[in-house]
Design a protein around this motif. Sequence first.
Motif, PDB file in Angstrom:
ATOM      1  N   GLY A 125       0.807  -1.209   0.000  1.00  0.00           N
ATOM      2  CA  GLY A 125       0.000   0.000   0.000  1.00  0.00           C
ATOM      3  C   GLY A 125       0.838   1.256   0.000  1.00  0.00           C
ATOM      4  O   GLY A 125       1.990   1.247   0.446  1.00  0.00           O
ATOM      5  N   ARG A 126       0.256   2.355  -0.508  1.00  0.00           N
ATOM      6  CA  ARG A 126       0.899   3.675  -0.485  1.00  0.00           C
ATOM      7  C   ARG A 126      -0.121   4.711  -0.927  1.00  0.00           C
ATOM      8  O   ARG A 126      -1.221   4.382  -1.366  1.00  0.00           O
ATOM      9  N   CYS A 127       0.261   5.983  -0.852  1.00  0.00           N
ATOM     10  CA  CYS A 127      -0.615   7.079  -1.257  1.00  0.00           C
ATOM     11  C   CYS A 127      -0.421   7.421  -2.727  1.00  0.00           C
ATOM     12  O   CYS A 127       0.700   7.353  -3.253  1.00  0.00           O
ATOM     13  N   ASP A 128      -1.521   7.805  -3.385  1.00  0.00           N
ATOM     14  CA  ASP A 128      -1.407   8.348  -4.738  1.00  0.00           C
ATOM     15  C   ASP A 128      -0.883   9.778  -4.654  1.00  0.00           C
ATOM     16  O   ASP A 128      -0.614  10.309  -3.562  1.00  0.00           O
ATOM     17  N   ARG A 129      -0.707  10.433  -5.797  1.00  0.00           N
ATOM     18  CA  ARG A 129      -0.109  11.771  -5.811  1.00  0.00           C
ATOM     19  C   ARG A 129      -0.999  12.811  -5.135  1.00  0.00           C
ATOM     20  O   ARG A 129      -0.532  13.874  -4.735  1.00  0.00           O
TER      21      ARG A 129
END
Length: 314
Positions: A125-129
């Motif tokens: 998982g991670r954040c989009d821009r």
Amino acid sequence: MSGIVNLRVERVERVEGAGQAPASVGESPVWRAAEQALYWVDIPAQKIVRLRVDSGERAEWRLPEKVACIAFDRRGTVLAGCETGLFAFTLPDAAQASSGEPGRAAVRKLAAPVFEADDMRFNDGRCDRQGRFWAGTMVQDMAAAKPAGALYRFDEHGVLSAPVVDALITQNGLGWSPDGTTMYLSDSHPSRRLIWAFDYDIDSGQPRNRRVFADLHHYAGRPDGAAVDADGCYWICANDAGLLLRFTPQGKLDRQLAVPPTKPSMCAFGGRNLDTLFVTSIRPATGASEHDGHLFAVRPSVTGLPEPEFAGEL
């Protein structure tokens, strides 16, 4: 760089400051520029680890359940995908955690999906821009090969979406192009080994037009965690092959770099100039080498992009 010992492999260094004990499943490296520090997790050990790279200061925090992926909000609170859902963790007592005694994180559960099978957890998982947090789920027993995993979006208002992509076995490889209009996703299960690209609506946070970006049946290894560089090229850890592969935005393999661990798990750009690619790794249960489970630093002569922070308040 303090705390790093050169290896015989040119341009790849083992980060000794990360600790002498190998991780069982090192994952989710995140460079936090505000601290000039790298964070990562050891999933089965239920730990978040931090290394201030310049000083070599190391700290770790024990969590109440397995933690697979992390991001930060602007205040430094951790947003994490774990076994039973998404959590906010506050990491206090840095002095104690740096002393060799794991600190205890303050915990708050944010949301949880309806898991499609037993014995599931979040994975990559991670954040989009734009600062939305994306994370996928998987059945922990990979040998079962159950396509019960799904990809979810957790937005700045604290709302967890329904499954956006479903029927995944081992979700992995999340990343976004520099302008945010292309999303990447992989399934690293041995029976899949695919990386997909999507057209991504940056306003709605909706991916569309799913297509195969790279089929790793044509290359060595399985696609694990990924990073996108400033040129828009997609770096993927080729698990089981001891390689980092870089694909151009057109899906062409243009670089292949050997790393010491057999099972590199995820990579992230960091360092003061974002010109270091940090690589976590997994230590296999049998036949492990001296390098498996350790953290490595690669200088690939390209720069990365700042890791986006979660846009909401945790």
